[in-house]
Scaffold this motif. Structure first.
Motif, PDB file in Angstrom:
ATOM      1  N   TRP A 270       1.001  -1.095   0.093  1.00  0.00           N
ATOM      2  CA  TRP A 270       0.040  -0.008  -0.003  1.00  0.00           C
ATOM      3  C   TRP A 270       0.800   1.300   0.072  1.00  0.00           C
ATOM      4  N   LEU A 271       0.281   2.142  -0.653  1.00  0.00           N
ATOM      5  CA  LEU A 271       0.933   3.655  -0.406  1.00  0.00           C
ATOM      6  C   LEU A 271       0.145   4.044   1.070  1.00  0.00           C
ATOM      7  N   LEU A 272       1.230   4.990   1.739  1.00  0.00           N
ATOM      8  CA  LEU A 272       0.833   5.543   2.871  1.00  0.00           C
ATOM      9  C   LEU A 272      -0.441   6.118   2.843  1.00  0.00           C
ATOM     10  N   ALA A 273      -1.007   6.813   1.842  1.00  0.00           N
ATOM     11  CA  ALA A 273      -2.289   7.305   1.700  1.00  0.00           C
ATOM     12  C   ALA A 273      -3.475   6.227   1.794  1.00  0.00           C
ATOM     13  N   GLY A 274      -3.019   5.075   1.292  1.00  0.00           N
ATOM     14  CA  GLY A 274      -4.039   3.984   1.577  1.00  0.00           C
ATOM     15  C   GLY A 274      -4.391   3.406   0.046  1.00  0.00           C
ATOM     16  N   GLU A 275      -3.768   3.932  -0.871  1.00  0.00           N
ATOM     17  CA  GLU A 275      -3.864   3.155  -2.133  1.00  0.00           C
ATOM     18  C   GLU A 275      -3.130   1.571  -2.385  1.00  0.00           C
ATOM     19  N   GLN A 276      -3.707   0.793  -2.785  1.00  0.00           N
ATOM     20  CA  GLN A 276      -3.321  -0.672  -2.808  1.00  0.00           C
ATOM     21  C   GLN A 276      -2.514  -0.579  -4.153  1.00  0.00           C
ATOM     22  N   LEU A 277      -1.247  -0.925  -4.173  1.00  0.00           N
ATOM     23  CA  LEU A 277      -0.426  -0.937  -5.189  1.00  0.00           C
ATOM     24  C   LEU A 277      -0.071  -2.382  -5.929  1.00  0.00           C
ATOM     25  N   HIS A 278      -0.229  -3.585  -4.940  1.00  0.00           N
ATOM     26  CA  HIS A 278      -0.046  -4.861  -5.282  1.00  0.00           C
ATOM     27  C   HIS A 278      -0.803  -5.668  -4.273  1.00  0.00           C
ATOM     28  N   LYS A 279      -1.448  -6.613  -4.911  1.00  0.00           N
ATOM     29  CA  LYS A 279      -1.988  -7.766  -4.223  1.00  0.00           C
ATOM     30  C   LYS A 279      -1.450  -8.867  -4.382  1.00  0.00           C
ATOM     31  N   VAL A 280      -0.475  -9.745  -3.507  1.00  0.00           N
ATOM     32  CA  VAL A 280       0.338 -10.848  -3.945  1.00  0.00           C
ATOM     33  C   VAL A 280      -0.010 -11.931  -3.493  1.00  0.00           C
ATOM     34  N   GLN A 281      -0.158 -12.990  -4.209  1.00  0.00           N
ATOM     35  CA  GLN A 281      -0.964 -14.250  -3.955  1.00  0.00           C
ATOM     36  C   GLN A 281       0.383 -15.353  -4.005  1.00  0.00           C
ATOM     37  N   GLY A 282       0.165 -16.337  -3.365  1.00  0.00           N
ATOM     38  CA  GLY A 282       1.058 -17.537  -3.444  1.00  0.00           C
ATOM     39  C   GLY A 282       1.122 -18.362  -2.246  1.00  0.00           C
ATOM     40  N   HIS A 283       1.075 -17.799  -0.975  1.00  0.00           N
ATOM     41  CA  HIS A 283       0.876 -18.686   0.347  1.00  0.00           C
ATOM     42  C   HIS A 283      -0.450 -19.223   0.227  1.00  0.00           C
ATOM     43  N   THR A 284      -0.419 -20.375   0.836  1.00  0.00           N
ATOM     44  CA  THR A 284      -1.669 -21.341   1.081  1.00  0.00           C
ATOM     45  C   THR A 284      -2.400 -21.300   2.139  1.00  0.00           C
ATOM     46  N   LYS A 285      -1.907 -20.217   3.272  1.00  0.00           N
ATOM     47  CA  LYS A 285      -2.303 -20.340   4.538  1.00  0.00           C
ATOM     48  C   LYS A 285      -2.101 -18.961   5.038  1.00  0.00           C
ATOM     49  N   TRP A 286      -2.431 -18.479   6.269  1.00  0.00           N
ATOM     50  CA  TRP A 286      -2.497 -17.118   6.707  1.00  0.00           C
ATOM     51  C   TRP A 286      -0.808 -16.896   6.708  1.00  0.00           C
ATOM     52  N   VAL A 287      -0.893 -15.527   6.337  1.00  0.00           N
ATOM     53  CA  VAL A 287       0.370 -14.872   6.393  1.00  0.00           C
ATOM     54  C   VAL A 287       0.741 -14.247   7.561  1.00  0.00           C
ATOM     55  N   SER A 288       1.774 -14.873   8.298  1.00  0.00           N
ATOM     56  CA  SER A 288       1.984 -14.533  10.170  1.00  0.00           C
ATOM     57  C   SER A 288       3.002 -13.318  10.101  1.00  0.00           C
ATOM     58  N   SER A 289       3.912 -12.918   8.986  1.00  0.00           N
ATOM     59  CA  SER A 289       4.782 -12.238   9.222  1.00  0.00           C
ATOM     60  C   SER A 289       5.317 -11.536   7.711  1.00  0.00           C
ATOM     61  N   VAL A 290       5.572 -10.291   7.904  1.00  0.00           N
ATOM     62  CA  VAL A 290       6.195  -9.725   6.512  1.00  0.00           C
ATOM     63  C   VAL A 290       7.380  -8.497   7.073  1.00  0.00           C
ATOM     64  N   ALA A 291       8.008  -8.266   5.797  1.00  0.00           N
ATOM     65  CA  ALA A 291       9.170  -7.395   6.136  1.00  0.00           C
ATOM     66  C   ALA A 291       9.782  -6.719   5.007  1.00  0.00           C
ATOM     67  N   PHE A 292      10.026  -5.390   4.733  1.00  0.00           N
ATOM     68  CA  PHE A 292      10.775  -4.986   3.631  1.00  0.00           C
ATOM     69  C   PHE A 292      12.324  -5.246   3.822  1.00  0.00           C
ATOM     70  N   SER A 293      13.053  -5.404   2.658  1.00  0.00           N
ATOM     71  CA  SER A 293      14.393  -5.422   2.693  1.00  0.00           C
ATOM     72  C   SER A 293      14.864  -3.985   2.836  1.00  0.00           C
ATOM     73  N   PRO A 294      16.411  -3.708   3.213  1.00  0.00           N
ATOM     74  CA  PRO A 294      16.638  -2.648   3.578  1.00  0.00           C
ATOM     75  C   PRO A 294      16.677  -1.326   2.418  1.00  0.00           C
ATOM     76  N   ASP A 295      16.878  -1.984   1.342  1.00  0.00           N
ATOM     77  CA  ASP A 295      16.642  -1.194   0.141  1.00  0.00           C
ATOM     78  C   ASP A 295      15.385  -0.749  -0.359  1.00  0.00           C
ATOM     79  N   GLY A 296      14.433  -1.661   0.298  1.00  0.00           N
ATOM     80  CA  GLY A 296      12.987  -1.428  -0.208  1.00  0.00           C
ATOM     81  C   GLY A 296      12.578  -2.083  -1.366  1.00  0.00           C
ATOM     82  N   GLN A 297      13.482  -2.983  -2.086  1.00  0.00           N
ATOM     83  CA  GLN A 297      13.260  -3.500  -3.268  1.00  0.00           C
ATOM     84  C   GLN A 297      12.610  -4.969  -3.038  1.00  0.00           C
ATOM     85  N   ARG A 298      12.617  -5.708  -2.066  1.00  0.00           N
ATOM     86  CA  ARG A 298      11.983  -6.792  -1.766  1.00  0.00           C
ATOM     87  C   ARG A 298      11.238  -6.927  -0.440  1.00  0.00           C
ATOM     88  N   ILE A 299      10.380  -8.155  -0.426  1.00  0.00           N
ATOM     89  CA  ILE A 299       9.539  -8.262   0.665  1.00  0.00           C
ATOM     90  C   ILE A 299       9.894  -9.507   1.050  1.00  0.00           C
TER      91      ILE A 299
END
Length: 267
Positions: A23-52
């Motif tokens: 999401w953008l900070l203002a609330g606009e959704q940029l991407h909906k990413v699918q692949g996991h098959t159960k609850w996504v329990s944790s997320v984090a950005f890489s230090p350069d902001g290029q990966r999650i």
């Protein structure tokens, strides 16, 4: 789970609907990413902001492009729920903690580098030190443990009387904070000595580190879902998901049990 991008302009969220959303900070959704098959329990950005990086109840760790939402790597190795994930400060390593009682360190491309064993129950939370040389973990065995990058256990801290679901280093790397048994505890990172205890009247549901200086207490969720900073209630919510707070400068993001992501300014 929610996390800010390094520049504070984007938010990533992981949800029970098995998606990762950017999401953008203002609330606009940029991407909906699918692949996991159960609850996504944790997320984090890489230090350069290029990966999650994301961890899930499906026992996998996945790495995504933050720009396109494309899955870059699927990492398998845990044999139970992955509760917590993080990038190292240099972006070259990923650490994951699981109900299988292990902490595992991977290359950013998904190669397993080390497996840490020592916890006697599930690992719920973890974080890298600012210099990337240590990892702290919190567990259902009620301990906080500090490890070297090669898996040597440096300290085992006891004091909590319930599962430790939140841990973090202070920005200078000198202190560690941990919570989830109606207390937030501050420890000296080099020795494991307990420095201070903040007590709440109800379960502390999660906290985000705000130890910008040695004298600044943590921002926490607790006392009936109230946002508390320096003892002052800033906002009240019907429900907050455990461990779902992130802080960027003067802004807090979080997630509620009503499937909403919120953003607040700290004043």
């Amino acid at each position: 789970s929610v996390a800010f991008s390094p520049d504070g302009q984007r938010i990533v969220s992981g949800s029970a609907d098995e998606t990762v959303r950017i999401w953008l900070l203002a609330g606009e959704q940029l991407h909906k990413v699918q692949g996991h098959t159960k609850w996504v329990s944790s997320v984090a950005f890489s230090p350069d902001g290029q990966r999650i990086v994301s961890g899930s109840e499906d026992k996998t760790v996945r790495v995504w492009s933050a720009e396109t939402g494309e899955q870059l790597h699927e990492i398998r190795g845990h044999i139970d729920v992955v509760n917590s994930v993080a990038f190292s400060p240099d972006g070259q390593r990923i650490v994951s903690g699981s109900w299988d009682k292990t902490v595992q360190v991977w290359s950013a491309e998904g190669e397993q580098l080390h497996e840490f064993r020592g916890h006697t129950d599930g690992v719920w939370s973890l974080a890298f030190s600012p210099d990337g040389q240590r990892i702290v973990s919190g567990s259902a065995d009620q301990t906080v443990r500090v490890w070297s990058l090669k898996g040597e256990q440096l300290h085992e801290m006891r004091g909590h009387v319930q599962c430790v679901k939140n841990v973090a280093f202070s920005p200078d790397g000198e202190r560690i904070v941990s919570s989830d048994d109606r207390t937030v505890r501050v420890w000296l990172a080099d020795t494991g000595d307990e420095l201070q205890v903040f007590e709440g009247t109800t379960d502390v549901l999660g906290f985000a580190l705000a130890l910008a200086t040695a004298n600044t207490p943590p921002v926490m969720m607790g006392d009936g879902y109230k946002l508390i900073k320096d003892g002052v209630v800033g906002a009240t919510f019907d429900s907050i998901l455990r461990g779902s707070l992130a802080v960027s400068n003067d802004t807090i993001a979080g997630a509620t049990a009503a499937h909403q992501v919120f953003v607040l300014k700290i004043v």
